[in-house]
Every structure is written in structure tokens, then in C-alpha cells.
Motif scaffolding. Sequence first.
Motif, PDB file in Angstrom:
ATOM      1  N   TYR A  39      29.536  87.529 -42.980  1.00  0.00           N
ATOM      2  CA  TYR A  39      28.615  88.087 -42.049  1.00  0.00           C
ATOM      3  C   TYR A  39      27.213  87.291 -41.717  1.00  0.00           C
ATOM      4  O   TYR A  39      26.731  86.549 -42.712  1.00  0.00           O
ATOM      5  CB  TYR A  39      28.189  89.419 -42.532  1.00  0.00           C
ATOM      6  N   SER A  40      27.168  87.164 -40.638  1.00  0.00           N
ATOM      7  CA  SER A  40      25.850  86.611 -40.195  1.00  0.00           C
ATOM      8  C   SER A  40      25.265  87.524 -38.785  1.00  0.00           C
ATOM      9  O   SER A  40      25.941  87.653 -38.066  1.00  0.00           O
ATOM     10  CB  SER A  40      25.725  85.191 -39.735  1.00  0.00           C
ATOM     11  N   LYS A  41      23.910  87.602 -38.670  1.00  0.00           N
ATOM     12  CA  LYS A  41      23.514  88.397 -37.768  1.00  0.00           C
ATOM     13  C   LYS A  41      23.721  87.732 -36.356  1.00  0.00           C
ATOM     14  O   LYS A  41      24.170  88.572 -35.239  1.00  0.00           O
ATOM     15  CB  LYS A  41      21.944  88.247 -37.935  1.00  0.00           C
ATOM     16  N   ALA A  42      23.706  86.362 -36.317  1.00  0.00           N
ATOM     17  CA  ALA A  42      24.105  85.637 -34.940  1.00  0.00           C
ATOM     18  C   ALA A  42      25.587  85.674 -34.560  1.00  0.00           C
ATOM     19  O   ALA A  42      25.765  86.140 -33.638  1.00  0.00           O
ATOM     20  CB  ALA A  42      23.752  84.089 -35.220  1.00  0.00           C
ATOM     21  N   ALA A  43      26.330  85.741 -35.683  1.00  0.00           N
ATOM     22  CA  ALA A  43      27.924  85.879 -35.425  1.00  0.00           C
ATOM     23  C   ALA A  43      28.080  87.450 -34.899  1.00  0.00           C
ATOM     24  O   ALA A  43      28.783  87.434 -33.965  1.00  0.00           O
ATOM     25  CB  ALA A  43      28.768  85.611 -36.643  1.00  0.00           C
ATOM     26  N   HIS A  44      27.616  88.277 -35.481  1.00  0.00           N
ATOM     27  CA  HIS A  44      27.297  89.745 -35.167  1.00  0.00           C
ATOM     28  C   HIS A  44      27.005  89.969 -33.535  1.00  0.00           C
ATOM     29  O   HIS A  44      27.782  90.615 -32.907  1.00  0.00           O
ATOM     30  CB  HIS A  44      26.746  90.678 -35.921  1.00  0.00           C
ATOM     31  N   ARG A  45      26.117  89.233 -33.182  1.00  0.00           N
ATOM     32  CA  ARG A  45      25.457  89.177 -31.995  1.00  0.00           C
ATOM     33  C   ARG A  45      26.479  88.705 -30.942  1.00  0.00           C
ATOM     34  O   ARG A  45      26.787  89.161 -29.728  1.00  0.00           O
ATOM     35  CB  ARG A  45      24.015  88.608 -31.625  1.00  0.00           C
ATOM     36  N   ALA A  46      26.965  87.666 -31.373  1.00  0.00           N
ATOM     37  CA  ALA A  46      28.147  86.914 -30.414  1.00  0.00           C
ATOM     38  C   ALA A  46      29.360  87.851 -30.210  1.00  0.00           C
ATOM     39  O   ALA A  46      29.680  87.901 -29.253  1.00  0.00           O
ATOM     40  CB  ALA A  46      28.510  85.473 -31.166  1.00  0.00           C
ATOM     41  N   VAL A  47      29.739  88.523 -31.487  1.00  0.00           N
ATOM     42  CA  VAL A  47      30.886  89.271 -31.045  1.00  0.00           C
ATOM     43  C   VAL A  47      30.588  90.538 -30.367  1.00  0.00           C
ATOM     44  O   VAL A  47      31.646  91.023 -29.443  1.00  0.00           O
ATOM     45  CB  VAL A  47      31.468  89.960 -32.626  1.00  0.00           C
ATOM     46  N   ILE A  48      29.463  91.141 -30.599  1.00  0.00           N
ATOM     47  CA  ILE A  48      28.972  92.253 -29.788  1.00  0.00           C
ATOM     48  C   ILE A  48      28.922  91.684 -28.116  1.00  0.00           C
ATOM     49  O   ILE A  48      29.487  92.340 -27.304  1.00  0.00           O
ATOM     50  CB  ILE A  48      27.684  92.797 -29.859  1.00  0.00           C
ATOM     51  N   ALA A  49      28.486  90.543 -27.856  1.00  0.00           N
ATOM     52  CA  ALA A  49      28.308  90.080 -26.520  1.00  0.00           C
ATOM     53  C   ALA A  49      29.686  89.921 -25.847  1.00  0.00           C
ATOM     54  O   ALA A  49      30.005  90.027 -24.799  1.00  0.00           O
ATOM     55  CB  ALA A  49      27.168  88.675 -26.295  1.00  0.00           C
ATOM     56  N   LEU A  50      30.564  89.116 -26.686  1.00  0.00           N
ATOM     57  CA  LEU A  50      32.002  88.871 -26.154  1.00  0.00           C
ATOM     58  C   LEU A  50      32.521  89.964 -26.062  1.00  0.00           C
ATOM     59  O   LEU A  50      33.163  90.259 -25.202  1.00  0.00           O
ATOM     60  CB  LEU A  50      32.634  88.170 -27.285  1.00  0.00           C
ATOM     61  N   THR A  78      23.047  97.210 -41.725  1.00  0.00           N
ATOM     62  CA  THR A  78      22.904  96.412 -40.561  1.00  0.00           C
ATOM     63  C   THR A  78      22.081  96.871 -39.335  1.00  0.00           C
ATOM     64  O   THR A  78      22.138  98.010 -39.242  1.00  0.00           O
ATOM     65  CB  THR A  78      24.517  96.129 -40.196  1.00  0.00           C
ATOM     66  N   GLU A  79      21.155  95.874 -38.848  1.00  0.00           N
ATOM     67  CA  GLU A  79      20.690  96.343 -37.710  1.00  0.00           C
ATOM     68  C   GLU A  79      21.323  95.825 -36.447  1.00  0.00           C
ATOM     69  O   GLU A  79      21.738  94.761 -36.355  1.00  0.00           O
ATOM     70  CB  GLU A  79      18.915  95.565 -37.817  1.00  0.00           C
ATOM     71  N   LEU A  80      21.393  96.718 -35.553  1.00  0.00           N
ATOM     72  CA  LEU A  80      22.068  96.312 -34.169  1.00  0.00           C
ATOM     73  C   LEU A  80      21.156  95.720 -33.105  1.00  0.00           C
ATOM     74  O   LEU A  80      19.824  96.277 -33.220  1.00  0.00           O
ATOM     75  CB  LEU A  80      22.862  97.560 -33.731  1.00  0.00           C
ATOM     76  N   PRO A  81      21.314  94.875 -32.170  1.00  0.00           N
ATOM     77  CA  PRO A  81      20.445  94.433 -31.455  1.00  0.00           C
ATOM     78  C   PRO A  81      20.436  95.460 -30.200  1.00  0.00           C
ATOM     79  O   PRO A  81      20.976  96.231 -30.074  1.00  0.00           O
ATOM     80  CB  PRO A  81      21.098  93.177 -30.792  1.00  0.00           C
ATOM     81  N   HIS A  82      19.130  95.288 -29.519  1.00  0.00           N
ATOM     82  CA  HIS A  82      18.817  96.124 -28.421  1.00  0.00           C
ATOM     83  C   HIS A  82      19.734  95.540 -27.096  1.00  0.00           C
ATOM     84  O   HIS A  82      20.105  94.646 -27.128  1.00  0.00           O
ATOM     85  CB  HIS A  82      17.271  95.774 -28.079  1.00  0.00           C
ATOM     86  N   PRO A  83      20.002  96.650 -26.483  1.00  0.00           N
ATOM     87  CA  PRO A  83      20.822  96.506 -25.305  1.00  0.00           C
ATOM     88  C   PRO A  83      20.324  95.339 -24.449  1.00  0.00           C
ATOM     89  O   PRO A  83      21.215  94.558 -23.894  1.00  0.00           O
ATOM     90  CB  PRO A  83      20.837  97.676 -24.266  1.00  0.00           C
ATOM     91  N   THR A  84      19.023  95.032 -24.182  1.00  0.00           N
ATOM     92  CA  THR A  84      18.483  93.892 -23.506  1.00  0.00           C
ATOM     93  C   THR A  84      18.911  92.467 -24.326  1.00  0.00           C
ATOM     94  O   THR A  84      19.069  91.648 -23.614  1.00  0.00           O
ATOM     95  CB  THR A  84      17.023  94.056 -23.244  1.00  0.00           C
ATOM     96  N   THR A  85      18.963  92.561 -25.607  1.00  0.00           N
ATOM     97  CA  THR A  85      19.285  91.549 -26.272  1.00  0.00           C
ATOM     98  C   THR A  85      20.786  91.185 -26.172  1.00  0.00           C
ATOM     99  O   THR A  85      21.101  89.899 -25.828  1.00  0.00           O
ATOM    100  CB  THR A  85      19.021  91.725 -27.696  1.00  0.00           C
ATOM    101  N   VAL A  86      21.515  92.137 -26.011  1.00  0.00           N
ATOM    102  CA  VAL A  86      22.954  92.077 -25.832  1.00  0.00           C
ATOM    103  C   VAL A  86      22.937  91.368 -24.257  1.00  0.00           C
ATOM    104  O   VAL A  86      23.891  90.424 -24.092  1.00  0.00           O
ATOM    105  CB  VAL A  86      23.642  93.241 -25.718  1.00  0.00           C
TER     106      VAL A  86
END
Length: 107
Positions: A39-50, A78-86
Motif C-alpha cells: 500500500y502507498s497513498k500515491a498508488a491508492h490515489r492513482a487507482v481511485i483516479a483510474l 486509511t484516509e481518502l482523498p477529497h473529490p477535488t484531489t481526485v
Amino acid sequence: TGDGTSNFLVSAEKCNRRRGVTKPRPPNLDRPDAGGFPYSKAAHRAVIALRCATHQRPFNMVNDKYYKIEIQMLRPGTELPHPTTVSRDIKDLYTGLAGDVRAYFMV
């Protein structure tokens, strides 16, 4: 030479075993449940964006009550990013990859 390289690799593997060093397993992208996917926060954000980009999901899916519950079940804290971050992550992915896509299709 081929034998020299083979001997070196065999010796290195023996040394690693003696020291207790193990080879990291590459993640199995077809079966992430098989383990070995760090797990990494960056990878999680990338998966959400994809996920949002490829499946036309809204950016605010990260605010969905049941999605939040699922994430906490799988990885508590785990903290989720804000929709504007996505949204920004998707734009950054597009900007960063547009040149590569263009170059790929150049004839």
C-alpha cells in the motif's frame, strides 16, 4: 561469460538465504487479493483516479458512505482523498500521459 554470471547469481542467492534476505514478489495485477501488493497513498490515489476515469465514476465516489466503510474494513485508518484531489489527479494523469500517447500513435 555465461558461466561466470550463473556462478555469481547462484552465490548471491546462497548468501541472501544465509542472511535471511528474500526476493520481493512482484504484485499480481490480475489477482491483487493474492498478496504482495504494498500500500502507498500515491498508488491508492492513482487507482481511485483510474477507476473514475475508466468507469465514468463521479469524483465524489470517495464520499460514499459504503465505500468509506469498505476501505476501513480493508485497511483501517486509511484516509481518502477529497473529490477535488481526485479531479486534479485525473487531470495530472492526462497531462502527464498525453505526450506518451501522442508519440505512440505517431507514424
